[in-house]
Scaffold this active site. Structure first.
Site, PDB file in Angstrom:
ATOM      1  N   CYS A  86       0.789  -1.235   0.000  1.00  0.00           N
ATOM      2  CA  CYS A  86       0.000   0.000   0.000  1.00  0.00           C
ATOM      3  C   CYS A  86       0.822   1.287   0.000  1.00  0.00           C
ATOM      4  O   CYS A  86       0.761   2.066  -0.949  1.00  0.00           O
ATOM      5  CB  CYS A  86      -0.924   0.005   1.214  1.00  0.00           C
ATOM      6  SG  CYS A  86      -2.108  -1.343   1.160  1.00  0.00           S
TER       7      CYS A  86
HETATM    8  N1  LIG Z   1      -2.838  -5.745   2.199  1.00  0.00           N
HETATM    9  C1  LIG Z   1      -3.370  -4.688   2.798  1.00  0.00           C
HETATM   10  O1  LIG Z   1      -3.072  -4.418   3.954  1.00  0.00           O
HETATM   11  C2  LIG Z   1      -4.355  -3.788   2.082  1.00  0.00           C
HETATM   12  C3  LIG Z   1      -5.024  -2.827   2.833  1.00  0.00           C
HETATM   13  C4  LIG Z   1      -5.937  -1.997   2.211  1.00  0.00           C
HETATM   14  C5  LIG Z   1      -6.148  -2.122   0.850  1.00  0.00           C
HETATM   15  N2  LIG Z   1      -5.468  -3.041   0.123  1.00  0.00           N
HETATM   16  C6  LIG Z   1      -5.776  -3.143  -1.308  1.00  0.00           C
HETATM   17  O2  LIG Z   1      -6.558  -4.315  -1.523  1.00  0.00           O
HETATM   18  C7  LIG Z   1      -6.245  -4.893  -2.799  1.00  0.00           C
HETATM   19  C8  LIG Z   1      -5.825  -6.346  -2.602  1.00  0.00           C
HETATM   20  O3  LIG Z   1      -4.653  -6.389  -1.808  1.00  0.00           O
HETATM   21  P1  LIG Z   1      -4.166  -7.694  -1.055  1.00  0.00           P
HETATM   22  O4  LIG Z   1      -3.091  -7.235  -0.120  1.00  0.00           O
HETATM   23  O5  LIG Z   1      -5.310  -8.461  -0.525  1.00  0.00           O
HETATM   24  O6  LIG Z   1      -3.506  -8.506  -2.277  1.00  0.00           O
HETATM   25  P2  LIG Z   1      -3.033 -10.037  -2.253  1.00  0.00           P
HETATM   26  O7  LIG Z   1      -1.977 -10.138  -3.291  1.00  0.00           O
HETATM   27  O8  LIG Z   1      -2.768 -10.485  -0.859  1.00  0.00           O
HETATM   28  O9  LIG Z   1      -4.311 -10.842  -2.741  1.00  0.00           O
HETATM   29  C9  LIG Z   1      -4.862 -10.700  -3.991  1.00  0.00           C
HETATM   30  C10 LIG Z   1      -5.443 -12.033  -4.416  1.00  0.00           C
HETATM   31  O10 LIG Z   1      -6.107 -11.805  -5.658  1.00  0.00           O
HETATM   32  C11 LIG Z   1      -5.855 -12.902  -6.492  1.00  0.00           C
HETATM   33  N3  LIG Z   1      -6.086 -12.488  -7.870  1.00  0.00           N
HETATM   34  C12 LIG Z   1      -5.257 -11.881  -8.746  1.00  0.00           C
HETATM   35  N4  LIG Z   1      -5.888 -11.656  -9.909  1.00  0.00           N
HETATM   36  C13 LIG Z   1      -7.142 -12.111  -9.757  1.00  0.00           C
HETATM   37  C14 LIG Z   1      -8.265 -12.143 -10.615  1.00  0.00           C
HETATM   38  N5  LIG Z   1      -8.211 -11.668 -11.856  1.00  0.00           N
HETATM   39  N6  LIG Z   1      -9.395 -12.697 -10.116  1.00  0.00           N
HETATM   40  C15 LIG Z   1      -9.451 -13.169  -8.849  1.00  0.00           C
HETATM   41  N7  LIG Z   1      -8.418 -13.175  -8.019  1.00  0.00           N
HETATM   42  C16 LIG Z   1      -7.276 -12.645  -8.463  1.00  0.00           C
HETATM   43  C17 LIG Z   1      -4.425 -13.287  -6.194  1.00  0.00           C
HETATM   44  O11 LIG Z   1      -4.147 -14.593  -6.589  1.00  0.00           O
HETATM   45  C18 LIG Z   1      -4.392 -13.103  -4.662  1.00  0.00           C
HETATM   46  O12 LIG Z   1      -4.766 -14.285  -4.007  1.00  0.00           O
HETATM   47  C19 LIG Z   1      -5.174  -4.003  -3.406  1.00  0.00           C
HETATM   48  O13 LIG Z   1      -5.783  -3.043  -4.205  1.00  0.00           O
HETATM   49  C20 LIG Z   1      -4.571  -3.320  -2.184  1.00  0.00           C
HETATM   50  O14 LIG Z   1      -4.009  -2.065  -2.517  1.00  0.00           O
HETATM   51  C21 LIG Z   1      -4.589  -3.908   0.715  1.00  0.00           C
END
Ligand SMILES: NC(=O)c1ccc[n+]([C@@H]2O[C@H](COP(=O)([O-])OP(=O)(O)OC[C@H]3O[C@@H](n4cnc5c(N)ncnc54)[C@H](O)[C@@H]3O)[C@@H](O)[C@H]2O)c1
Length: 441
Positions: free
Chosen positions: A279
């Site tokens: 992030c």
């Molecule tokens: N990690 C955090 O603390 C956090 C906090 C707030 C917001 N975010 C936002 O949330 C979003 C997700 O982040 P995250 O940390 O959970 O990512 P992550 O990489 O942990 O998880 C994402 C998941 O999505 C899957 N994926 C990828 N392409 C896909 C598709 N086309 N269809 C379905 N699944 C798919 C991946 O395989 C993975 O399992 C991002 O935009 C991030 O900026 C993350």
């Protein structure tokens, strides 16, 4: 005309949220999707989880948590309640609400990479049907929901706000923070229309205590970026203050700890070896990119990015100075890095500054090892490679190194053991800041 009358599709959807019969689809089962699936399933909703990674869906369906801070018991509990993970995106048509939480990284050019969101839309759009709610939670630039998602939704007789509902609700998950849960972190939501917002509020208020509505999807998108830019800029300021304090032979951690006793007008942010995670190093540049379209140059974001990005080198320079004072060159020195995950008590290594420090040390001839209780083996990463396993922290092991660098201050480290046995100890986290002989970096 009765302005309070709701279209039939909206009324039906709200009723399904109220009586917990709405099936909710979570797209992307990562750090955001997993806690969301758990919170919604615990509220009694049938939940279907989608991911492109077959191994991940199989692991979850076997009852194994893919994320360290959620247990296998958490996963077993929701499986028992009917949760299922799948790679079959045609099943999105079974869901009344679809929540997208796929990655939104940057390209190498620091331009937003929305390919994961677009890929998700490509596979679910053919299965859209009247009466569904679609919510985007991935962090993105203001305008994404309207510019990118809406064109997929409208057409085929569907109209947003009448028979299909589109919202943006930023995720505020703080992985590893046990003070808050998905339920207790207030949730912000903006709808494309009033009816879209009403549908979003009905979904989120079922499993979150406080839902804050804003007037548009764009406002909700900007809320998330402002929150993370605020962090990036304040961490950048703390890092700059660290450099100044150090030049004056002052301890920045002592200064911040005293400053934060002021009961108003000061929020404590701490310096470190750089910024990491999916992030803080990434999100601000989503706004920089969009602001350019409006002829605006986001100087604070660029400056904070520059300062934060210079920290790994700053930390390496402090180590070089300390080794030099001990009569040793960096070339050939044995260096043990403590903590490779980007954040305390996490196993997440995305954008971790520890990896950048390790690479700089290796490039300059040092013999680098690491110890991290949460990362037993250095994982395969897209652009970094180390064939290493975590070194066990014993007095003998620590004493074998010319220098030890504390980069991520995990709770599981035995700090007294580290202090007693390190030849040269470089501390980037203020853990030893009152101890003489420790190098502040
Ligand atoms: N990690 C955090 O603390 C956090 C906090 C707030 C917001 N975010 C936002 O949330 C979003 C997700 O982040 P995250 O940390 O959970 O990512 P992550 O990489 O942990 O998880 C994402 C998941 O999505 C899957 N994926 C990828 N392409 C896909 C598709 N086309 N269809 C379905 N699944 C798919 C991946 O395989 C993975 O399992 C991002 O935009 C991030 O900026 C993350």
């Amino acid at each position: 005309m009765d302005r309070t009358a709701k279209p039939e599709a909206l009324q039906g959807l709200i009723e399904k949220f109220e009586d917990r019969t709405a099936r909710v689809g979570i797209l992307g089962l990562g750090y955001v999707g997993i806690p969301l699936a758990i919170a919604i399933a615990r509220e009694g909703f049938p939940v279907l989880g989608f991911d492109i990674l077959k191994e991940r869906t199989e692991q979850i369906n076997r009852g194994e948590s893919p994320i360290k801070h959620f247990s296998d018991e958490d996963i077993a509990e929701i499986l028992a309640a009917g949760f299922e993970a799948t790679t079959e995106f045609n099943r999105s048509g079974e869901c009344d609400a679809l929540i997208i939480c796929v990655p939104t990284p940057l390209y190498g050019s620091r331009e937003p990479d929305l390919s994961f969101v677009r890929a998700t839309m490509d596979v679910i759009a053919p299965h859209f049907r009247a009466g569904q709610l679609l919510s985007l939670e991935s962090t993105t630039w203001p305008g994404t929901t309207r510019e990118v998602l809406l064109p997929y939704v409208e057409g085929a007789g569907r109209m947003a706000g009448e028979d299909f509902f589109l919202v943006y609700s930023p995720e505020r998950e703080d992985p590893g923070n046990s003070e808050f849960t998905t339920r207790t972190i207030p949730k912000v939501a903006g709808g494309l229309t009033e009816n879209c917002l009403a549908a979003g509020l009905a979904l989120y208020s079922a499993f979150v205590d406080t839902v804050v509505s804003v007037s548009s999807t764009e406002a909700a998108e900007l809320v998330k970026l402002v929150e993370n830019i605020y962090r990036a800029v304040n961490i950048g300021l703390a890092n700059e203050m660290k450099i100044v304090a150090d030049a004056m032979a002052l301890d920045i951690f002592e200064v911040i700890d005293a400053a934060k006793t002021k009961p108003f007008g000061f929020d404590a942010y701490y310096p470190g070896p750089g910024i990491g995670g999916h992030c803080i190093p990434v999100d601000p540049f989503y706004l920089t990119w969009k602001a350019r379209e409006f002829g605006i140059h986001t100087r604070f974001i660029e400056l904070a990015g520059e300062i934060n990005a210079s920290m790994p080198q700053y930390v390496v320079d402090k180590l070089v100075e300390a080794l030099n004072a001990a009569g040793k060159p960096l070339n050939g020195a044995r260096v043990l890095v403590l903590g490779v995950a980007y954040k305390r008590d996490m196993d997440d290594m995305r954008e971790s500054p520890s990896v950048l420090v390790m690479e700089r040390l290796r490039d300059r001839g040092a013999d680098v090892d690491y110890s991290d209780p949460n990362v037993p083996v250095f994982p395969a990463m897209r652009s970094h490679r180390f064939d290493l396993a975590s070194v066990e922290l014993t007095a003998e092991n620590i004493a074998r190194y010319d220098a030890v660098m504390l980069l991520t201050d995990h709770s599981d480290f035995d700090y007294e053991l580290i202090r007693r046995n390190s030849a040269v100890l470089v501390d980037t986290r203020g853990k030893f800041h009152r101890d003489g002989g420790v190098v502040r970096a």
